[in-house]
Design a protein around this motif. Structure first.
Motif, PDB file in Angstrom:
ATOM      1  N   ALA A 330       0.809  -1.218   0.000  1.00 57.65           N
ATOM      2  CA  ALA A 330       0.000   0.000   0.000  1.00 57.65           C
ATOM      3  C   ALA A 330       0.842   1.267   0.000  1.00 57.65           C
ATOM      4  O   ALA A 330       0.319   2.362  -0.201  1.00 57.65           O
ATOM      5  N   SER A 331       2.147   1.124   0.225  1.00 57.73           N
ATOM      6  CA  SER A 331       3.018   2.290   0.380  1.00 57.73           C
ATOM      7  C   SER A 331       4.391   1.990  -0.185  1.00 57.73           C
ATOM      8  O   SER A 331       4.840   0.852  -0.200  1.00 57.73           O
ATOM      9  N   TRP A 332       5.101   3.037  -0.635  1.00 66.42           N
ATOM     10  CA  TRP A 332       6.464   2.860  -1.117  1.00 66.42           C
ATOM     11  C   TRP A 332       7.416   2.491   0.013  1.00 66.42           C
ATOM     12  O   TRP A 332       8.486   1.934  -0.236  1.00 66.42           O
ATOM     13  N   THR A 333       7.049   2.817   1.249  1.00 68.81           N
ATOM     14  CA  THR A 333       7.916   2.468   2.384  1.00 68.81           C
ATOM     15  C   THR A 333       7.385   1.271   3.169  1.00 68.81           C
ATOM     16  O   THR A 333       8.088   0.735   4.018  1.00 68.81           O
ATOM     17  N   LYS A 443      16.825   7.138   2.717  1.00 73.53           N
ATOM     18  CA  LYS A 443      15.617   6.831   3.477  1.00 73.53           C
ATOM     19  C   LYS A 443      15.222   5.394   3.152  1.00 73.53           C
ATOM     20  O   LYS A 443      15.171   4.997   1.978  1.00 73.53           O
ATOM     21  N   LEU A 444      14.919   4.624   4.190  1.00 79.09           N
ATOM     22  CA  LEU A 444      14.702   3.187   4.024  1.00 79.09           C
ATOM     23  C   LEU A 444      13.233   2.795   4.148  1.00 79.09           C
ATOM     24  O   LEU A 444      12.467   3.407   4.904  1.00 79.09           O
ATOM     25  N   SER A 449      15.395  -1.808   2.567  1.00 81.35           N
ATOM     26  CA  SER A 449      15.837  -1.368   1.244  1.00 81.35           C
ATOM     27  C   SER A 449      15.650   0.137   1.112  1.00 81.35           C
ATOM     28  O   SER A 449      14.862   0.764   1.836  1.00 81.35           O
ATOM     29  N   VAL A 450      16.402   0.739   0.193  1.00 81.74           N
ATOM     30  CA  VAL A 450      16.254   2.172  -0.063  1.00 81.74           C
ATOM     31  C   VAL A 450      14.925   2.407  -0.774  1.00 81.74           C
ATOM     32  O   VAL A 450      14.584   1.711  -1.732  1.00 81.74           O
ATOM     33  N   VAL A 451      14.159   3.370  -0.292  1.00 80.12           N
ATOM     34  CA  VAL A 451      12.865   3.672  -0.903  1.00 80.12           C
ATOM     35  C   VAL A 451      13.086   4.041  -2.367  1.00 80.12           C
ATOM     36  O   VAL A 451      13.958   4.861  -2.693  1.00 80.12           O
ATOM     37  N   THR A 452      12.300   3.435  -3.249  1.00 82.22           N
ATOM     38  CA  THR A 452      12.548   3.590  -4.685  1.00 82.22           C
ATOM     39  C   THR A 452      12.278   4.999  -5.176  1.00 82.22           C
ATOM     40  O   THR A 452      12.908   5.467  -6.128  1.00 82.22           O
ATOM     41  N   ARG A 453      11.330   5.712  -4.551  1.00 80.07           N
ATOM     42  CA  ARG A 453      11.047   7.094  -4.937  1.00 80.07           C
ATOM     43  C   ARG A 453      11.183   7.972  -3.702  1.00 80.07           C
ATOM     44  O   ARG A 453      10.401   7.872  -2.764  1.00 80.07           O
TER      45      ARG A 453
END
Length: 488
Positions: A330-333, A443-444, A449-453
């Motif tokens: 539901a979220s990029w993070t 920002k993880l 993992s590193v947030v893609t955006r």
């Protein structure tokens, strides 16, 4: 507030019937010359200032975009231009930089009108007149406060300028803005009541003015004054902490003693976009703000604020019509802010949830910070203890707390409330943190993992990125009167 509800309901009806408005016989023609006649006009005029807070491009959404610069959250949604805010590549034409300017000056304009015309009204209760003037002083200060934080310098328009139609003005310095904010807040604190009855819950009070004055003095590095005025809030029972942390983020209890300033909304009228922008897209929202793993990991084991503030994978969430399972997709993070979401039993988001703009807890922690910075570790223990014990009596006691402990407490207590980036900027200027190094870290997401955006390391440049550029459209409109901020 009931009056806001009625006025907004009327506005909604008017807009719904706008196609046939020319077929309706006009009922009156109001100007500043014939409007300000009596107490009802004065109160409705002040209500118009509160209504500006509902705007999407103001505190309804856009003001919170600036906290995407912090390490606590990343942008979501489909506003690609907000990426420029997050990675410091913005310029004077970036949409999010310019769009809120209008509403801050609209607030100032409406406040100035109250300050010009209400003193001339004779058909009004003296206490209501004083309150109206205090509200106008407060909101003018609030608008200049937001201009100060975002742009550093800005034009200043007061009653005398309105009378003389003197609107095309050069910007003033940060200290001049601070001085005007201070003057307005002192006047507001003198004129506003300490508290209200149920029919006027949500109006600004003396505590609201003192709270913003405390924040101003911290920004101004006047720590002694911040303690003095902050103590007026934290020692006054009218502004005591709510019994439970969660009370601040509940439809039923949002207007409690701790809520010094909130955007007042009522489901069905008085709509604000704030909840929509925060709620998950698959649960009626737009998913624009995502907490980071760094923020979520900051919460201590056993701190109930974590479950109140954050949705994380596997959480069972009551979305009104039933219990749903939150999924990382539901979220990029892999996270959402839970504290800013509420659903109706019949389905859909509940827009009666208030948008918190300032709480007493913030002032407790600012007083603690000022005491620690002036007198050393341990000086702010009482204020930090009050915040932690309210969160949970089982949280470990903090003694001899220094800035590390204070920074932790502010981060978890106020997460998502548009304070983190301003805290980091204030601490960097005071050489208490290294904001350049913080921004150089990625920002993880929930899985490490590193947030893609929005997660890539960013370059913060001092002093340029302490402030944003003034909108180029306003500079062009001024025909040379406004000069762009340094470094842009």
């Amino acid at each position: 507030m009931k009056r806001i509800k009625y006025i907004l309901a009327f506005s909604a009806l008017f807009m719904a019937g706008c196609k046939s408005v020319l077929d309706v016989k006009p009922k009156g023609n109001y100007t500043t010359g014939n409007y300000w006649r009596n107490q009802s006009d004065a109160v409705d005029g002040v209500t118009g200032i509160y209504n500006v807070l509902l705007e999407e491009d103001y505190t309804g959404f856009n003001e919170f975009v600036f906290d995407n610069c912090s390490d606590d959250q990343v942008r979501g949604g489909d506003h690609d231009y907000d990426a420029a805010i997050e990675d410091y590549s913005y310029d004077a034409s970036t949409y999010s930089v310019k769009v809120g300017w209008r509403w801050k000056y609209e607030t100032i304009n409406r406040a100035n009108n109250v300050l010009i015309y209400v003193p001339k009204i004779t058909d009004i209760d003296p206490a209501i007149k004083n309150r109206c003037l205090g509200e106008a002083h407060f909101f003018r200060a609030f608008a200049y406060w937001r201009l100060l934080l975002i742009y550093g310098e800005a034009p200043m328009v007061t009653e005398d300028d309105v009378v003389k139609s003197n609107y095309n003005k050069p910007k003033v310095s940060a200290d001049q803005l601070r001085a005007q904010i201070e003057t307005d807040l002192l006047a507001a604190a003198d004129q506003l009541p300490e508290s209200y009855g149920d029919g006027d819950k949500g109006r600004v009070s003396k505590g609201t003015a003192w709270g913003l004055l405390c924040k101003l003095y911290m920004n101004w590095e006047k720590l002694d004054k911040a303690i003095e005025v902050g103590n007026k809030v934290i020692t006054n029972a009218n502004y005591k902490l709510a019994p439970r942390y969660a009370d601040n983020f509940s439809v039923a209890t949002g207007n409690n003693s701790e809520m010094l300033l909130a955007v007042q909304t009522v489901d069905g009228s008085g709509y604000s976009d704030f909840i929509t922008y925060h709620a998950p897209r698959n649960w009626n929202g737009w998913s624009f703000f995502y907490p980071t793993k760094g923020l979520v990991d900051e919460f201590e084991a056993g701190d109930p604020r974590k479950n109140i503030c954050i949705m994380q994978p596997g959480d069972q969430v009551n979305i009104g019509t039933g219990i749903a399972t939150y999924n990382a997709a539901a979220s990029w993070t892999g996270y959402h802010y839970k504290k800013f979401c509420a659903w109706k039993p019949s389905g859909g988001l509940d827009y009666s949830l208030k948008t918190p703009l300032m709480r007493s807890a913030d002032i407790y922690l600012l007083v603690a910070e000022a005491k620690i910075r002036l007198n050393g570790p341990g000086a702010g223990d009482a204020e930090i203890k009050a915040i932690r014990q309210r969160a949970s009596a089982t949280l470990p006691a903090v003694t001899n707390a220094g800035m590390k402990e204070l920074m932790h407490e502010r981060r978890v207590e106020l997460c998502g409330e548009n304070e983190r980036q301003q805290d980091l900027l204030r601490w960097d200027k005071a050489k208490l943190v290294d904001i350049v190094a913080l921004n150089a870290k990625p920002k993880l997401a929930y899985d490490g993992s590193v947030v893609t955006r929005g997660g890539a390391p960013r370059k913060f440049t001092r002093p340029k990125n302490y402030f944003f550029p003034m909108p180029q459209t306003e500079i062009d409109r001024s025909k040379g009167t406004l000069i762009q901020n340094p470094n842009y």
